[in-house]
Design a protein around this motif. Structure first.
Motif, PDB file in Angstrom:
ATOM      1  N   ARG A  54      54.976  91.831  54.053  1.00 11.58           N
ATOM      2  CA  ARG A  54      56.039  92.525  53.803  1.00 11.58           C
ATOM      3  C   ARG A  54      57.045  91.740  53.458  1.00 11.58           C
ATOM      4  NH1 ARG A  54      56.370  97.248  58.573  1.00 11.58           N
ATOM      5  NH2 ARG A  54      54.437  98.594  57.896  1.00 11.58           N
ATOM      6  N   TYR A  55      58.092  91.884  52.694  1.00 12.37           N
ATOM      7  CA  TYR A  55      59.223  90.964  52.230  1.00 12.37           C
ATOM      8  C   TYR A  55      59.994  90.621  53.304  1.00 12.37           C
ATOM      9  CZ  TYR A  55      62.567  89.076  49.325  1.00 12.37           C
ATOM     10  OH  TYR A  55      63.345  87.965  48.746  1.00 12.37           O
ATOM     11  N   ARG A  56      60.044  91.702  54.390  1.00 11.93           N
ATOM     12  CA  ARG A  56      61.102  91.118  55.646  1.00 11.93           C
ATOM     13  C   ARG A  56      60.482  90.208  56.410  1.00 11.93           C
ATOM     14  NH1 ARG A  56      62.552  96.532  59.162  1.00 11.93           N
ATOM     15  NH2 ARG A  56      63.454  96.908  57.175  1.00 11.93           N
ATOM     16  N   HIS A  57      59.150  90.158  56.571  1.00 15.15           N
ATOM     17  CA  HIS A  57      58.543  89.160  57.355  1.00 15.15           C
ATOM     18  C   HIS A  57      58.494  87.886  56.508  1.00 15.15           C
ATOM     19  CE1 HIS A  57      55.676  92.388  59.282  1.00 15.15           C
ATOM     20  NE2 HIS A  57      56.707  92.240  59.650  1.00 15.15           N
ATOM     21  N   LYS A  58      58.276  87.699  55.236  1.00 14.99           N
ATOM     22  CA  LYS A  58      58.668  86.491  54.459  1.00 14.99           C
ATOM     23  C   LYS A  58      59.915  85.867  54.519  1.00 14.99           C
ATOM     24  CE  LYS A  58      57.127  87.930  50.313  1.00 14.99           C
ATOM     25  NZ  LYS A  58      56.429  87.898  49.062  1.00 14.99           N
ATOM     26  N   MET A  59      61.078  87.001  54.675  1.00 16.40           N
ATOM     27  CA  MET A  59      62.457  86.362  54.711  1.00 16.40           C
ATOM     28  C   MET A  59      62.500  85.686  56.105  1.00 16.40           C
ATOM     29  SD  MET A  59      64.066  86.720  52.037  1.00 16.40           S
ATOM     30  CE  MET A  59      65.797  86.617  52.553  1.00 16.40           C
ATOM     31  N   ILE A  60      61.999  86.411  56.999  1.00 12.07           N
ATOM     32  CA  ILE A  60      62.073  85.713  58.530  1.00 12.07           C
ATOM     33  C   ILE A  60      61.547  84.599  58.505  1.00 12.07           C
ATOM     34  CG2 ILE A  60      61.502  86.118  61.038  1.00 12.07           C
ATOM     35  CD1 ILE A  60      61.490  89.079  60.758  1.00 12.07           C
ATOM     36  N   VAL A  61      60.375  84.102  57.986  1.00  8.57           N
ATOM     37  CA  VAL A  61      59.729  83.050  58.190  1.00  8.57           C
ATOM     38  C   VAL A  61      60.575  81.896  57.060  1.00  8.57           C
ATOM     39  CG1 VAL A  61      57.558  81.774  57.484  1.00  8.57           C
ATOM     40  CG2 VAL A  61      57.262  83.851  58.509  1.00  8.57           C
ATOM     41  N   GLN A  62      61.118  82.460  56.090  1.00  8.48           N
ATOM     42  CA  GLN A  62      61.853  81.733  55.501  1.00  8.48           C
ATOM     43  C   GLN A  62      63.131  80.973  55.909  1.00  8.48           C
ATOM     44  OE1 GLN A  62      62.617  83.218  51.323  1.00  8.48           O
ATOM     45  NE2 GLN A  62      60.743  84.100  51.161  1.00  8.48           N
ATOM     46  N   PHE A  63      63.965  81.821  56.674  1.00 11.52           N
ATOM     47  CA  PHE A  63      64.946  81.641  57.655  1.00 11.52           C
ATOM     48  C   PHE A  63      64.822  80.624  58.524  1.00 11.52           C
ATOM     49  CE2 PHE A  63      67.317  85.020  55.626  1.00 11.52           C
ATOM     50  CZ  PHE A  63      68.513  84.475  55.435  1.00 11.52           C
ATOM     51  N   LEU A  64      63.513  80.782  59.363  1.00 15.35           N
ATOM     52  CA  LEU A  64      63.157  79.900  60.174  1.00 15.35           C
ATOM     53  C   LEU A  64      62.685  78.521  59.744  1.00 15.35           C
ATOM     54  CD1 LEU A  64      62.100  79.608  63.136  1.00 15.35           C
ATOM     55  CD2 LEU A  64      59.804  80.301  62.659  1.00 15.35           C
ATOM     56  N   ALA A  65      62.218  78.593  58.719  1.00 11.22           N
ATOM     57  CA  ALA A  65      61.743  77.208  58.071  1.00 11.22           C
ATOM     58  C   ALA A  65      63.021  76.387  57.720  1.00 11.22           C
ATOM     59  CB  ALA A  65      61.048  77.279  56.680  1.00 11.22           C
ATOM     60  N   ALA A  66      64.219  77.305  56.986  1.00 11.23           N
ATOM     61  CA  ALA A  66      65.286  76.677  56.482  1.00 11.23           C
ATOM     62  C   ALA A  66      66.062  75.895  57.744  1.00 11.23           C
ATOM     63  CB  ALA A  66      66.112  77.738  55.879  1.00 11.23           C
ATOM     64  N   THR A  67      66.094  76.861  58.874  1.00  7.90           N
ATOM     65  CA  THR A  67      66.757  76.345  60.117  1.00  7.90           C
ATOM     66  C   THR A  67      66.170  74.997  60.781  1.00  7.90           C
ATOM     67  OG1 THR A  67      67.124  78.784  60.650  1.00  7.90           O
ATOM     68  CG2 THR A  67      67.321  76.916  62.687  1.00  7.90           C
ATOM     69  N   LEU A  68      64.724  75.046  60.544  1.00  5.35           N
ATOM     70  CA  LEU A  68      63.985  73.742  60.967  1.00  5.35           C
ATOM     71  C   LEU A  68      64.580  72.721  60.233  1.00  5.35           C
ATOM     72  CD1 LEU A  68      60.612  75.117  61.701  1.00  5.35           C
ATOM     73  CD2 LEU A  68      62.000  74.226  63.331  1.00  5.35           C
ATOM     74  N   LEU A  69      64.587  72.546  58.852  1.00  6.30           N
ATOM     75  CA  LEU A  69      65.101  71.576  58.117  1.00  6.30           C
ATOM     76  C   LEU A  69      66.322  71.430  58.186  1.00  6.30           C
ATOM     77  CD1 LEU A  69      64.123  70.296  55.594  1.00  6.30           C
ATOM     78  CD2 LEU A  69      64.853  71.831  53.966  1.00  6.30           C
ATOM     79  N   VAL A  70      67.128  72.036  58.385  1.00  6.90           N
ATOM     80  CA  VAL A  70      68.723  71.704  58.720  1.00  6.90           C
ATOM     81  C   VAL A  70      68.703  71.212  60.357  1.00  6.90           C
ATOM     82  CG1 VAL A  70      71.037  72.706  59.332  1.00  6.90           C
ATOM     83  CG2 VAL A  70      69.532  73.623  57.018  1.00  6.90           C
ATOM     84  N   SER A  71      68.107  71.636  61.050  1.00  5.25           N
ATOM     85  CA  SER A  71      68.214  70.933  62.440  1.00  5.25           C
ATOM     86  C   SER A  71      67.839  69.416  62.420  1.00  5.25           C
ATOM     87  CB  SER A  71      67.139  71.609  63.381  1.00  5.25           C
ATOM     88  OG  SER A  71      65.667  71.621  62.911  1.00  5.25           O
TER      89      SER A  71
END
Length: 373
Positions: free
Chosen positions: A119-136
């Protein structure tokens, strides 16, 4: 600060490029064989432009090979260049932990999507999590260089903006992957541009990542564009991880860092953006058009620039060449002219050129449809 021998660094880049090409050439045939054996095909439909089922999953090899070749190259650098060279690489290595973890998450969700769908929603959640980890890990836009009249920005605003930007760039690469060789070709232009610019700024660590990714994309590009009997797609696994890596490189180049020849370029934010201009602004245009006509901005359709060219009768190869050349010319123009023109003037020129190109295609499509009716 460690001063590396220039010939050694160039030799290491050549070694890394060659190693990545060889490894990808060894791995891809096995992936194609497994995909065919397990019926892992990308099936044609009304929106897609291929007419036969094509094996996917080539992108599953991108990040593991990049990480392996990069690790070997860093070991060589530490071993033969200087005893304390690892200490000089420590700030860059710290920023890479978020990249490794985040890209591993995207590798997993992309692999699942290519196998059974997601589901696109699940992919978006993972993408935001990955982006947050990168920014951290300390990687975020901290200066707009005067774009829109904005210069330095606060850490929190920079972090939040960067998280959304990473997700957007990641999806933009996924969206542009609609014609043979297009995503890999445009990504190759961006990677070559970043690799050269990072090297000129004395940031060898990031040049190394760029050249390795170029080496990985060369065999894929051959199989995707020229090898008709063993054609393969990168799938979401490849486009998501590749987009995430490009976002990482673009944001790192745009970061204000006085320790790495920041003054060599007047406006690194716009230069970084120009390297990703075609996928990013095509995705932005399409999403705004969908909202304007009352549709979901994430609903797939045939509004993308490559769809317009295909509908005009361009072959996949001509579409790829046209847009890759456009991407290369935009980078060249921005690098050459930013020393002469204000960043906002250059940004407006970029936008007007792109919108003008799209409008010409719209007029040509309207004339073609009128002639057919």
């Amino acid at each position: 600060m460690i001063i590396y021998n220039l010939s050694f660094l160039i030799g290491l880049l050549i070694f890394s490029l060659f190693s990545a090409v060889v490894l990808e050439m060894m791995v891809l045939p096995s992936i194609i064989y497994i995909a065919k054996k397990k019926n892992l095909y990308d099936l044609p439909n009304a929106r897609k432009s291929h007419e036969q089922p094509i094996p996917r999953l080539a992108g599953v090899s991108f990040f593991p090979i990049m990480l392996f070749v990069f690790s070997v190259s860093i070991l060589i650098l530490v071993k033969f260049q200087a005893d304390d060279s690892l200490a000089s690489l420590e700030p860059a290595l710290r920023k890479m932990f978020g990249l490794i973890i985040g890209n591993t998450l995207l590798l997993g969700v992309g692999f699942k999507d290519d196998l059974v769908g997601s589901r696109y929603r699940h992919k978006m959640i993972v993408q935001f999590l990955a982006a947050t980890l990168l920014v951290s890990g300390g990687l975020y836009i901290n200066n707009f260089n005067g774009l829109f009249g904005i210069w330095e920005i606060s850490d929190w605003i920079g972090m939040l903006f960067t998280i959304f930007l990473i997700v957007f760039i990641t999806n933009a690469i996924n969206f542009i992957d609609g014609a043979d060789g297009l995503a890999s070709g445009i990504s190759g232009v961006a990677l070559i541009s970043f690799g050269i610019l990072f090297f000129l700024r004395g940031m060898f660590f990031y040049s190394l990542i760029c050249i390795i990714l170029v080496g990985i994309l060369i065999p894929f590009f051959y199989y995707n564009v020229f090898n008709t009997s063993r054609k393969v797609f990168m799938g979401d696994t490849g486009s998501l991880t590749l987009g995430f890596l490009l976002a990482y490189l673009g944001i790192r180049f745009a970061m204000a860092d006085l320790g790495h020849n920041y003054s060599l370029f007047d406006s690194p934010v716009l230069i970084a953006l120009s390297a990703l201009f075609v996928p990013v602004f095509d995705a932005l245009r399409v999403m705004l058009e969908r909202v304007f006509v009352g549709k979901s901005m994430f609903l797939p359709d045939r509004r993308h620039i490559h769809h317009k060219l295909l509908d005009l009768g361009f072959s996949h190869r001509k579409v790829m060449v046209s847009l890759v050349v456009c991407a290369g010319l935009l980078v060249f123009m921005n690098v050459m002219l930013l020393h002469l023109l204000n960043i906002n003037i250059m940004f407006v020129i970029d936008i007007l050129l792109w919108l003008g190109f799209v409008q010409i295609l719209n007029i040509m499509l309207a004339m073609k449809n009128k002639a057919l009716n």
